[in-house]
Write a protein that holds these residues in place. Structure first.
Motif, mmCIF file in Angstrom:
data_model
loop_
_atom_site.group_PDB
_atom_site.id
_atom_site.type_symbol
_atom_site.label_atom_id
_atom_site.label_comp_id
_atom_site.label_asym_id
_atom_site.label_seq_id
_atom_site.Cartn_x
_atom_site.Cartn_y
_atom_site.Cartn_z
ATOM 1 N N ILE A 43 28.916 50.500 6.580
ATOM 2 C CA ILE A 43 29.193 49.083 6.812
ATOM 3 C C ILE A 43 29.736 48.456 5.533
ATOM 4 O O ILE A 43 30.586 47.595 5.537
ATOM 5 N N ARG A 44 29.209 48.914 4.414
ATOM 6 C CA ARG A 44 29.671 48.359 3.141
ATOM 7 C C ARG A 44 31.118 48.756 2.873
ATOM 8 O O ARG A 44 31.879 48.048 2.263
ATOM 9 N N HIS A 45 31.490 49.947 3.316
ATOM 10 C CA HIS A 45 32.866 50.402 3.143
ATOM 11 C C HIS A 45 33.300 51.076 4.429
ATOM 12 O O HIS A 45 32.917 52.216 4.699
ATOM 13 N N PRO A 46 34.086 50.407 5.263
ATOM 14 C CA PRO A 46 34.390 50.917 6.604
ATOM 15 C C PRO A 46 35.133 52.237 6.586
ATOM 16 O O PRO A 46 35.185 52.919 7.598
ATOM 17 N N ARG A 137 32.803 43.133 19.318
ATOM 18 C CA ARG A 137 31.724 43.995 18.836
ATOM 19 C C ARG A 137 32.263 44.891 17.717
ATOM 20 O O ARG A 137 33.404 45.365 17.791
ATOM 21 N N TRP A 138 31.406 45.143 16.717
ATOM 22 C CA TRP A 138 31.747 46.111 15.660
ATOM 23 C C TRP A 138 31.200 47.475 16.080
ATOM 24 O O TRP A 138 30.052 47.596 16.492
ATOM 25 N N ALA A 166 24.145 45.134 12.535
ATOM 26 C CA ALA A 166 24.131 45.453 11.101
ATOM 27 C C ALA A 166 25.204 44.663 10.362
ATOM 28 O O ALA A 166 24.990 44.175 9.248
ATOM 29 N N ARG A 167 26.381 44.526 10.947
ATOM 30 C CA ARG A 167 27.446 43.767 10.301
ATOM 31 C C ARG A 167 27.078 42.294 10.168
ATOM 32 O O ARG A 167 27.361 41.652 9.161
ATOM 33 N N GLN A 172 25.340 37.718 6.784
ATOM 34 C CA GLN A 172 24.334 36.706 6.435
ATOM 35 C C GLN A 172 23.838 36.911 5.003
ATOM 36 O O GLN A 172 23.612 35.952 4.264
ATOM 37 N N LEU A 173 23.667 38.182 4.614
ATOM 38 C CA LEU A 173 23.220 38.458 3.248
ATOM 39 C C LEU A 173 24.250 37.964 2.230
ATOM 40 O O LEU A 173 23.901 37.355 1.217
#
Length: 662
Positions: A43-46, A137-138, A166-167, A172-173
C-alpha cells in the motif's frame, strides 16, 4: 472517528500557545501512531511486489486468464460478487468489462505490465476499480504465468484482493500526521529530533529561528554544531541516560549564529522501534533566556548589596596603588578622550590631571605614530578584541621622545559596544636602546671573528707557508745529493742545508704556538688565570715594546672556568684598546681575590679616556667587556682623564658561571 480528528487546525494571526506537556504528547503521538499503524508495504508503494498479508486471505478472489493478449478471463471465483457487484459469468462473457471498470488513471500502467507478463512471469499491481454501484475500490492484483513441463505458458493464474480499508487507513494516518506537523510547526517552542549518531532529522521553524539559522541548514547536520564542549558533554550524557527508557529534562546553553548565547530548557524523550531498538530522540526546547537574565540580575543585586562596602574599600585600595605607581595609567571613553589618568601621565604631559580630563589621548602620541595608533583602536573596536598591546612614541613636555609599550583593555557594555579603553604605559626607551646595543655588539663580535679568521689565515699562508716551502726545498736538495760521493766541500754544504732546515722547522713550531696562543692559550687551561695573564703580558711587551708590570696576584686562585675565560678575554680587549687608542709607554696589571670577588685592574699612562668616550653607546669594545662581566654577575668600571691615563677595573664573583649560578 480517529482520535487525530480531535485536533482542528484554524488559521491564526500568531502561533497558538502550547504547553510543554501538550507538545511532548503530540510528538509522542506522532511517533506512536506511525510505529503502531500496520500498513502493508504494497500500500505504501503500489509497484512493490509482495504477497498479500495473511489478514487479507479471506477476501482474495482467484481467477485465470488466457495467455494470448488481450488475455480474456477463463475463470473467476465467486467471491468477486461480494465486493465488486458483478457475477463471474458477467466478467467472463464480457471480455472488455474488466478493463472498463479499471480507473482511467491506473489503466495504462496495468496494461503496460500485462504486456510484459510472459517475460516477467509475474505481475503485481495495485489499482482502483469501479463497483456496480459506482463507488471505487482499491484492489491488489497478482498474476503469475503457469507453465507446463517443457516451459510453455499454458495460462495466467491470478489472485485479487480488496485493500480499500487499508488504503483509507493510510490516508487517514497521513492526514493526521499533517495535522500534528502543522501543530508542531506553529508551536512557540522549538522541536528537535536527532538520530543515534547525533544528526538532526527534524526541527520546526521556531527552533531554527531561535538559533538564527534556516531549517535546511540544521537538518542532516550534527546538533553538536550549536554547543560548546561543556554543554555538548551535558547533552550527550542526558541522551545516553535517555536510552535506558526515561525522559530527561535539563538546561543547555546553545550557540547562536550571531555569536551570542541561547539559554534553553530541554525536555527530551527517546524513540524506540517495535523491537525496542533505540532510533534516536526528540526534544521540546523552550527559551529561558529571560529567566536566566532575571536570575543573573537578582544574583548580582544580592552580591552588590552584600559586597558594597568591600567593593568601595577595594576600589579605594586599587586607586591608591594606581595613583602611586611610576607607570602611566589612564582611561578614555570610546572616542579616546581622557576620563581618568594617574599622576605619572600628568608628569609626562606637563599638565595637571584636571587639565587632561576631557582632552584627546591621541594628542600625547608623536605625530608620526598618531594615525597608526588611531587605526589600531578602530580595528580593535570592530574585531571585538579584549586585551591588546602596541608600541608607540610619546612626546614629553620637555621635548624628549619616549618609546612606550601600551597594554589596553577594551571595556564593553552588555550589548558588546565599546564603552571605554583602560591603558597601561611602560617606558621601554632604555630597554630598546639596550636591545639595539646588543644587536650592534653581536654584529661587532661577528666582525671580530671574521677579522681574526682572516688574520690567522694570512699568518698560516704567509708565515707557515713560506717556512714549509723553504724546508721542502732544503729537503729536496739533500735528497738529490744524498746518494752521490761527497768531498769535504759538498759535506759542509749538506750540513749547512740540514742546519737551515732545522731552524726553519723551529720557526714553524713557534708560529704554530703563537697562533694557538692567540686562539686560546694552553697555559690558561693548565696553569690558571694568573699565569696566563703574565704570559699574555710578556707577549704584549715583546710585540709592542711597551713596559708591562704584573703586580699583585693571588698565591692560589680557584675560579670557575667561565670566570677565568671571561676575565682573560676582557684583559685581551683592554690590551687591544691600549694599543689602538692609548699611546701608552707603561702598563700596570693587578689581580686580587677577596671575599669571593675577583678583581682585575689594568692602568696605563696613555692619553686618557674622556667621559664622552666612556658613555658612547657605539663603542663596541667597551660594550663587549661589560656584557662579558654582566653575564657573570659582575661589572666593569672605567675611569680616566685626558693626559692622565686610563684605569679599567673588572669585578666578578669567583665561582660565577655564564648560566647565572653564583
Amino acid at each position: 472517528m480517529s482520535s487525530f480528528g480531535l485536533f482542528r487546525l484554524e488559521r491564526r494571526s500568531k502561533p497558538p500557545e502550547f504547553t510543554l506537556d501538550l507538545l511532548i504528547c503530540i510528538c509522542s503521538s506522532i511517533h506512536t501512531r506511525v510505529a503502531d499503524q500496520k500498513i502493508p508495504p504494497a500500500i505504501r508503494h503500489p509497484r512493490q511486489p509482495l504477497n498479500p498479508p495473511a489478514s487479507e486471505e479471506g477476501t482474495a478472489v482467484l481467477y485465470s486468464l488466457s495467455t494470448v493478449p488481450p488475455h480474456h478471463a477463463l475463470f473467476v471465483g465467486t467471491g468477486v460478487t461480494s465486493w465488486l457487484g458483478y457475477s463471474p459469468e458477467e466478467l467472463i462473457d464480457t471480455p472488455d468489462l474488466w478493463r472498463q471498470l479499471i480507473h482511467s488513471d491506473d489503466l495504462p500502467r496495468v496494461l503496460a505490465d500485462m504486456e510484459l507478463i510472459l517475460e516477467r512471469d509475474v505481475c503485481d499491481n495495485a489499482y482502483r476499480i469501479r463497483h456496480r454501484d459506482g463507488s471505487w475500490r482499491w484492489v491488489r492484483d497478482v498474476v503469475r504465468v503457469v507453465r507446463d513441463a517443457e516451459g510453455n505458458a499454458v495460462e495466467l493464474s491470478g489472485r485479487i484482493v480488496d485493500i480499500s480499508e487499508a488504503r483509507r487507513a493510510l490516508h487517514q494516518l497521513a492526514q493526521s500526521e499533517q495535522r500534528y506537523r502543522q501543530l508542531v510547526e506553529l508551536a512557540n517552542a522549538g522541536v528537535w529530533s536527532v538520530e543515534p549518531g547525533g544528526l538532526t532529522t527534524y526541527v520546526n521553524p521556531q527552533m531554527a529561528e531561535m538559533l538564527g539559522v534556516a531549517v535546511d541548514e540544521m537538518v542532516g547536520h550534527p546538533f553538536a554544531l550549536y554547543l560548546d564542549d561543556a554543554n555538548l558533554a551535558l547533552a550527550q550524557a542526558s541522551l545516553e541516560r535517555g536510552q535506558q527508557g526515561g525522559a530527561q529534562e535539563f538546561d543547555l546553553r546553545f550557540l547562536r549564529r550571531a555569536g551570542d548565547e541561547l539559554w534553553a530548557h530541554v525536555a527530551s524523550s527517546p524513540i524506540f522501534d517495535d523491537a525496542g531498538v533505540y532510533e534516536g530522540a526528540f526534544a521540546v526546547i523552550t527559551d529561558i533566556g529571560p529567566r536566566k537574565r532575571a536570575e543573573e540580575a537578582q544574583r548580582r543585586l544580592v552580591e552588590a548589596q552584600h559586597a558594597g562596602a568591600l567593593r568601595r574599600e577595594r576600589d579605594q585600595f586599587i586607586r591608591s596603588i594606581v595613583e602611586n605607581i611610576t607607570q602611566g595609567y589612564y582611561v578614555t571613553d570610546s572616542d579616546g578622550c581622557f576620563t581618568y589618568c594617574n599622576p605619572a601621565i600628568a608628569i609626562v604631559s606637563g599638565r595637571s590631571v584636571e587639565q587632561l580630563l576631557g582632552t584627546s589621548a591621541f594628542d600625547l602620541v608623536a605625530e608620526e605614530d598618531r594615525a597608526r595608533v588611531a587605526e589600531s583602536y578602530r580595528r580593535w573596536t570592530v574585531e571585538g578584541a579584549e586585551n591588546v598591546t602596541i608600541e608607540c612614541r610619546v612626546m614629553s613636555h620637555t621635548g624628549r621622545m619616549i618609546l612606550v609599550e601600551q597594554t589596553t583593555q577594551i571595556v564593553r557594555d552588555a550589548e558588546g559596544n565599546v564603552s571605554a579603553f583602560a591603558n597601561f604605559l611602560r617606558d621601554i626607551t632604555d630597554r630598546r636602546a639596550a636591545e639595539d646595543a646588543l644587536r650592534q655588539l653581536t654584529v661587532r663580535l661577528r666582525s671580530i671573528q671574521e677579522q681574526e679568521r682572516t688574520r690567522i689565515s694570512r699568518e698560516i699562508h704567509d708565515v707557515l707557508g713560506q717556512l714549509l716551502t723553504a724546508i721542502r726545498m732544503d729537503l729536496r736538495w739533500l735528497e738529490k745529493h744524498s746518494g752521490q760521493p761527497a768531498d769535504e766541500r759538498e759535506a759542509k754544504r749538506s750540513e749547512a742545508r740540514l742546519t737551515g732546515a732545522v731552524k726553519l722547522v723551529d720557526e714553524a713550531l713557534r708560529s704554530v704556538q703563537n697562533i694557538a696562543a692567540d686562539l686560546r692559550p694552553g697555559v690558561l687551561d693548565h696553569l690558571g688565570l694568573a699565569t696566563a695573564l703574565g704570559h699574555e703580558l710578556g707577549r704584549y711587551e715583546q710585540r709592542t715594546g711597551t713596559a708591562c708590570v704584573l703586580g699583585t696576584v693571588p698565591e692560589s686562585l680557584k675560579a670557575s672556568s667561565d670566570v677565568e675565560t671571561a676575565v682573560f678575554r676582557i684583559f685581551q680587549e683592554i690590551m687591544t684598546n691600549i694599543t689602538r687608542h692609548a699611546g701608552a709607554s707603561r702598563v700596570m696589571v693587578n689581580l686580587e681575590a677577596q671575599a669571593n670577588l675577583l678583581t682585575l685592574t689594568v692602568a696605563d699612562n696613555g692619553r686618557g679616556i674622556s667621559d664622552s668616550e666612556i658613555s658612547d653607546a657605539h663603542s663596541l669594545g667597551l660594550l663587549s667587556m661589560k656584557e662579558r662581566a654582566q653575564l657573570l654577575g659582575g661589572g666593569v668600571t672605567i675611569t680616566g682623564a685626558p693626559g692622565a691615563g686610563t684605569t679599567v677595573t673588572v669585578q666578578v664573583p669567583v665561582n660565577a658561571t655564564e648560566d647565572g649560578d653564583h
